[in-house]
Design a protein around this motif. Structure first.
Motif: not given
Length: 97
Positions: A4-12, A36-42, A56-61, A88-92
């Motif tokens: 699963g992935t999430s992309v957060f669009d943020l206003l600073l 949360y043991e996820v891969a995360v990056a700008e 953010v990306a996460v992999v699980a069984a 917030v955009k999510r994809r599975w």
């Protein structure tokens, strides 16, 4: 395997007028998400001072675990008072993809 992935669009805040100031807001959020043991990056809006996209990306069984981790990440980002979450955009991805 489920991903699963999430992309957060943020206003600073308005005082983030340089990339250095922008990083001062983004780095603590990325560090907090890593617990949360996820891969995360700008991942987007790199040259815009007042905006940021964090991926953010996460992999699980188990797909339920993927959803739980992404929910926790979303609560963390939405709960940060220094930024406004615009979207917030999510994809599975599952075994069938």
């Amino acid at each position: 395997m489920h991903t699963g992935t999430s992309v957060f669009d943020l206003l600073l805040p308005g005082d983030s007028r340089s990339l250095k100031e922008k990083r001062s807001y983004i780095r603590p959020i990325i560090a907090a998400l890593k617990k949360y043991e996820v891969a995360v990056a700008e991942v987007g809006a790199m040259e815009l001072h007042g905006r940021a996209e964090i991926g953010v990306a996460v992999v699980a069984a188990d797909p339920a675990h993927v959803n739980e981790v992404l929910d926790n990440c979303e609560r963390l980002v939405v709960g940060r008072p220094e930024v406004e979450v615009l979207s917030v955009k999510r994809r599975w991805y599952g075994d069938d993809d």
